[in-house]
Each structure stands twice: as C-alpha cells, then as structure tokens.
Design a protein around this motif. Structure first.
Motif, PDB file in Angstrom:
ATOM      1  N   GLU A  20       0.838  -1.208   0.000  1.00  0.00           N
ATOM      2  CA  GLU A  20       0.000   0.000   0.000  1.00  0.00           C
ATOM      3  C   GLU A  20       0.871   1.255   0.000  1.00  0.00           C
ATOM      4  OE1 GLU A  20      -3.356   0.099  -0.421  1.00  0.00           O
ATOM      5  OE2 GLU A  20      -3.130  -2.060  -0.710  1.00  0.00           O
ATOM      6  N   LEU A  21       1.940   1.234   0.781  1.00  0.00           N
ATOM      7  CA  LEU A  21       2.883   2.353   0.815  1.00  0.00           C
ATOM      8  C   LEU A  21       3.466   2.596  -0.577  1.00  0.00           C
ATOM      9  CD1 LEU A  21       4.882   4.400   2.111  1.00  0.00           C
ATOM     10  CD2 LEU A  21       6.309   2.433   2.736  1.00  0.00           C
ATOM     11  N   ASP A  22       3.907   1.536  -1.225  1.00  0.00           N
ATOM     12  CA  ASP A  22       4.519   1.686  -2.540  1.00  0.00           C
ATOM     13  C   ASP A  22       3.539   2.254  -3.568  1.00  0.00           C
ATOM     14  OD1 ASP A  22       7.028   0.892  -1.702  1.00  0.00           O
ATOM     15  OD2 ASP A  22       6.708  -1.217  -2.242  1.00  0.00           O
ATOM     16  N   LYS A  23       2.276   1.873  -3.481  1.00  0.00           N
ATOM     17  CA  LYS A  23       1.265   2.438  -4.389  1.00  0.00           C
ATOM     18  C   LYS A  23       1.135   3.945  -4.167  1.00  0.00           C
ATOM     19  CE  LYS A  23      -1.520  -1.760  -4.479  1.00  0.00           C
ATOM     20  NZ  LYS A  23      -2.769  -2.369  -3.964  1.00  0.00           N
ATOM     21  N   ASP A  24       1.112   4.359  -2.908  1.00  0.00           N
ATOM     22  CA  ASP A  24       1.007   5.774  -2.574  1.00  0.00           C
ATOM     23  C   ASP A  24       2.231   6.537  -3.063  1.00  0.00           C
ATOM     24  OD1 ASP A  24      -0.224   8.073  -1.073  1.00  0.00           O
ATOM     25  OD2 ASP A  24       1.603   7.857   0.117  1.00  0.00           O
ATOM     26  N   LEU A  25       3.420   5.971  -2.828  1.00  0.00           N
ATOM     27  CA  LEU A  25       4.655   6.646  -3.223  1.00  0.00           C
ATOM     28  C   LEU A  25       4.802   6.735  -4.739  1.00  0.00           C
ATOM     29  CD1 LEU A  25       7.185   5.228  -0.620  1.00  0.00           C
ATOM     30  CD2 LEU A  25       6.100   7.488  -0.647  1.00  0.00           C
ATOM     31  N   ALA A  26       4.304   5.746  -5.459  1.00  0.00           N
ATOM     32  CA  ALA A  26       4.374   5.793  -6.923  1.00  0.00           C
ATOM     33  C   ALA A  26       3.625   7.013  -7.451  1.00  0.00           C
ATOM     34  CB  ALA A  26       3.805   4.509  -7.531  1.00  0.00           C
ATOM     35  N   ILE A  27       2.516   7.357  -6.808  1.00  0.00           N
ATOM     36  CA  ILE A  27       1.745   8.542  -7.198  1.00  0.00           C
ATOM     37  C   ILE A  27       2.480   9.813  -6.787  1.00  0.00           C
ATOM     38  CG2 ILE A  27      -0.409   9.806  -6.795  1.00  0.00           C
ATOM     39  CD1 ILE A  27      -1.695   6.959  -6.379  1.00  0.00           C
ATOM     40  N   ARG A  28       2.934   9.861  -5.540  1.00  0.00           N
ATOM     41  CA  ARG A  28       3.590  11.073  -5.028  1.00  0.00           C
ATOM     42  C   ARG A  28       4.917  11.359  -5.725  1.00  0.00           C
ATOM     43  NH1 ARG A  28       2.158  12.435   0.982  1.00  0.00           N
ATOM     44  NH2 ARG A  28       0.430  11.041   1.374  1.00  0.00           N
ATOM     45  N   ASP A  29       5.713  10.316  -5.948  1.00  0.00           N
ATOM     46  CA  ASP A  29       7.060  10.509  -6.488  1.00  0.00           C
ATOM     47  C   ASP A  29       7.092  10.668  -8.003  1.00  0.00           C
ATOM     48  OD1 ASP A  29       8.090  10.321  -3.921  1.00  0.00           O
ATOM     49  OD2 ASP A  29       8.598   8.201  -4.114  1.00  0.00           O
ATOM     50  N   GLY A  30       6.073  10.187  -8.688  1.00  0.00           N
ATOM     51  CA  GLY A  30       6.027  10.324 -10.139  1.00  0.00           C
ATOM     52  C   GLY A  30       7.245   9.727 -10.805  1.00  0.00           C
ATOM     53  N   ASP A  31       7.924  10.532 -11.609  1.00  0.00           N
ATOM     54  CA  ASP A  31       9.066  10.065 -12.393  1.00  0.00           C
ATOM     55  C   ASP A  31      10.241   9.604 -11.538  1.00  0.00           C
ATOM     56  OD1 ASP A  31       7.662  10.648 -14.682  1.00  0.00           O
ATOM     57  OD2 ASP A  31       8.662  12.570 -15.027  1.00  0.00           O
ATOM     58  N   GLU A  32      10.303  10.036 -10.273  1.00  0.00           N
ATOM     59  CA  GLU A  32      11.422   9.663  -9.398  1.00  0.00           C
ATOM     60  C   GLU A  32      11.177   8.347  -8.662  1.00  0.00           C
ATOM     61  OE1 GLU A  32      11.329  13.327  -7.133  1.00  0.00           O
ATOM     62  OE2 GLU A  32      13.192  13.956  -8.093  1.00  0.00           O
ATOM     63  N   HIS A  33      10.019   7.734  -8.858  1.00  0.00           N
ATOM     64  CA  HIS A  33       9.659   6.555  -8.074  1.00  0.00           C
ATOM     65  C   HIS A  33      10.630   5.385  -8.266  1.00  0.00           C
ATOM     66  CE1 HIS A  33       7.311   3.889  -5.657  1.00  0.00           C
ATOM     67  NE2 HIS A  33       7.243   3.020  -6.641  1.00  0.00           N
ATOM     68  N   ALA A  34      11.087   5.149  -9.458  1.00  0.00           N
ATOM     69  CA  ALA A  34      11.980   4.006  -9.702  1.00  0.00           C
ATOM     70  C   ALA A  34      13.270   4.137  -8.893  1.00  0.00           C
ATOM     71  CB  ALA A  34      12.292   3.883 -11.190  1.00  0.00           C
ATOM     72  N   PHE A  35      13.816   5.347  -8.787  1.00  0.00           N
ATOM     73  CA  PHE A  35      15.020   5.572  -7.991  1.00  0.00           C
ATOM     74  C   PHE A  35      14.779   5.193  -6.543  1.00  0.00           C
ATOM     75  CE2 PHE A  35      17.109   8.479  -4.995  1.00  0.00           C
ATOM     76  CZ  PHE A  35      18.433   8.126  -5.204  1.00  0.00           C
ATOM     77  N   TYR A  36      13.686   5.699  -5.965  1.00  0.00           N
ATOM     78  CA  TYR A  36      13.398   5.422  -4.559  1.00  0.00           C
ATOM     79  C   TYR A  36      13.038   3.952  -4.333  1.00  0.00           C
ATOM     80  CZ  TYR A  36      13.553  10.399  -3.608  1.00  0.00           C
ATOM     81  OH  TYR A  36      13.973  11.692  -3.468  1.00  0.00           O
ATOM     82  N   ALA A  37      12.280   3.365  -5.237  1.00  0.00           N
ATOM     83  CA  ALA A  37      11.871   1.965  -5.087  1.00  0.00           C
ATOM     84  C   ALA A  37      13.092   1.049  -5.003  1.00  0.00           C
ATOM     85  CB  ALA A  37      10.955   1.555  -6.230  1.00  0.00           C
ATOM     86  N   ALA A  38      14.128   1.359  -5.768  1.00  0.00           N
ATOM     87  CA  ALA A  38      15.340   0.536  -5.756  1.00  0.00           C
ATOM     88  C   ALA A  38      16.051   0.590  -4.400  1.00  0.00           C
ATOM     89  CB  ALA A  38      16.288   0.984  -6.856  1.00  0.00           C
ATOM     90  N   LEU A  39      15.851   1.667  -3.647  1.00  0.00           N
ATOM     91  CA  LEU A  39      16.499   1.822  -2.342  1.00  0.00           C
ATOM     92  C   LEU A  39      15.657   1.272  -1.193  1.00  0.00           C
ATOM     93  CD1 LEU A  39      17.857   5.464  -2.755  1.00  0.00           C
ATOM     94  CD2 LEU A  39      19.095   3.321  -3.071  1.00  0.00           C
ATOM     95  N   ASN A  40      14.462   0.807  -1.501  1.00  0.00           N
ATOM     96  CA  ASN A  40      13.522   0.436  -0.446  1.00  0.00           C
ATOM     97  C   ASN A  40      13.006  -0.986  -0.554  1.00  0.00           C
ATOM     98  OD1 ASN A  40      13.349   2.882   1.145  1.00  0.00           O
ATOM     99  ND2 ASN A  40      12.502   3.807  -0.693  1.00  0.00           N
ATOM    100  N   THR A  41      13.842  -1.892  -0.998  1.00  0.00           N
ATOM    101  CA  THR A  41      13.421  -3.290  -1.044  1.00  0.00           C
ATOM    102  C   THR A  41      13.278  -3.824   0.381  1.00  0.00           C
ATOM    103  OG1 THR A  41      15.695  -4.058  -1.169  1.00  0.00           O
ATOM    104  CG2 THR A  41      14.554  -3.680  -3.270  1.00  0.00           C
ATOM    105  N   VAL A  42      12.428  -4.812   0.566  1.00  0.00           N
ATOM    106  CA  VAL A  42      12.153  -5.321   1.914  1.00  0.00           C
ATOM    107  C   VAL A  42      12.525  -6.784   2.100  1.00  0.00           C
ATOM    108  CG1 VAL A  42      10.304  -3.663   2.329  1.00  0.00           C
ATOM    109  CG2 VAL A  42       9.749  -5.897   1.354  1.00  0.00           C
ATOM    110  N   ASP A  43      13.223  -7.363   1.158  1.00  0.00           N
ATOM    111  CA  ASP A  43      13.490  -8.799   1.226  1.00  0.00           C
ATOM    112  C   ASP A  43      14.334  -9.239   2.417  1.00  0.00           C
ATOM    113  OD1 ASP A  43      11.984  -9.190  -1.027  1.00  0.00           O
ATOM    114  OD2 ASP A  43      13.695  -9.151  -2.377  1.00  0.00           O
ATOM    115  N   THR A  44      15.166  -8.373   2.932  1.00  0.00           N
ATOM    116  CA  THR A  44      16.090  -8.806   3.984  1.00  0.00           C
ATOM    117  C   THR A  44      15.976  -7.984   5.268  1.00  0.00           C
ATOM    118  OG1 THR A  44      17.816  -7.379   3.089  1.00  0.00           O
ATOM    119  CG2 THR A  44      17.767  -9.664   2.302  1.00  0.00           C
TER     120      THR A  44
END
Length: 150
Positions: A20-44
């Motif tokens: 849900e957070l990522d959906k919200d951030l994709a809207i807020r961040d727009g074109d910058e979302h891919a940069f931030y998404a790469a820094l916010n993985t949750v696997d580990t």
C-alpha cells in the motif's frame, strides 16, 4: 486498542502494508519513483514492526543497520483512514525502543518533500534535519533526519 508486534520482512501483514505504501509513493514521487523503489526493497529486513488495531494491521515501520551504532528507519506507513490518531508515532517509538535495546545510538531516515505528513511526524518526534546522506546526497526531493537515542 493498539497491539504492536516485532517481526521481519517475511510477515504477510508487513508486506501488505508496504505494498500500500509503494502504491502511494508511486503517485507522489512520479518520475522519481523508480530511484526510490530501488532503495527500499524489503526482502532482507530483520527488524519490522506491525501495529494492529482490533486485529487489523494498520501501520508498519522497519529498521535496517546503516552502519555500526546507527539504524535507518524504513517503510513507515499508516493506512490513510487510520491517520491522525498517533499510530505512526507509536510505530516510530517502538522502532526507537528496539534500536536502543540492540545498543544503537542513533536513528536516521530519509523522506520525500512530497510527503508533508511524514516531515511533520519526524519533527513532532524530535528528529532534526541533517544533510542528505548516502545515496540521497544531492537528491533535491529528499529530506533526511536523525535522532540521537537516549
């Protein structure tokens, strides 16, 4: 009434809230979302908090070691319909308490200028603005904070 659990990134409720957070951030961040998404993985993530209200997961946050003695606060989120009731502050306090138990001396974090609620939350909880660190250095949309744990 609130109930907080300590868990990790394998917890399905944590993953649901982060989605849900990522959906919200994709809207807020727009074109910058891919940069931030790469820094916010949750696997580990080894240190995650989920806050429940009447058995419903409504908020989350996590910690990741940034360097010895310093934890980075990550993936803070509260369902929109549950905001304004102290849930985010409760999650943040639980994360700080956990970091102190683990002998960390400071928490740092990054949020975006397009997230005014988050900026307000961190000011309210005695975080101070610091120069952008690490991969956020030079990123105009980022605001970084720290709090020394006592």
């Amino acid at each position: 009434m609130f109930h907080i659990i300590r868990t990790n990134s394998d917890n399905p409720h944590f993953r649901q809230l982060v989605s849900e957070l990522d959906k919200d951030l994709a809207i807020r961040d727009g074109d910058e979302h891919a940069f931030y998404a790469a820094l916010n993985t949750v696997d580990t993530i080894k240190h995650a908090i989920v806050l429940y209200e009447d058995a419903l997961p409504v908020g989350c946050g996590a910690l990741r070691e940034y360097e010895p003695g310093i934890m980075e606060v990550k993936r803070m989120y509260v369902l929109p319909e549950k905001r304004g009731r102290g849930i985010a502050s409760a999650v943040l306090t639980a994360l700080e308490d956990w970091a102190k138990e683990l002998q960390y001396k400071k928490c740092i974090l990054e949020t975006g200028k397009k997230q005014p609620e988050a900026i307000s939350l961190y000011h309210k909880n005695n975080y101070t603005v610091i120069p952008n660190y690490g991969k956020y250095a030079g990123i105009d949309n980022s605001v970084c904070f720290e709090k020394v744990l006592d």
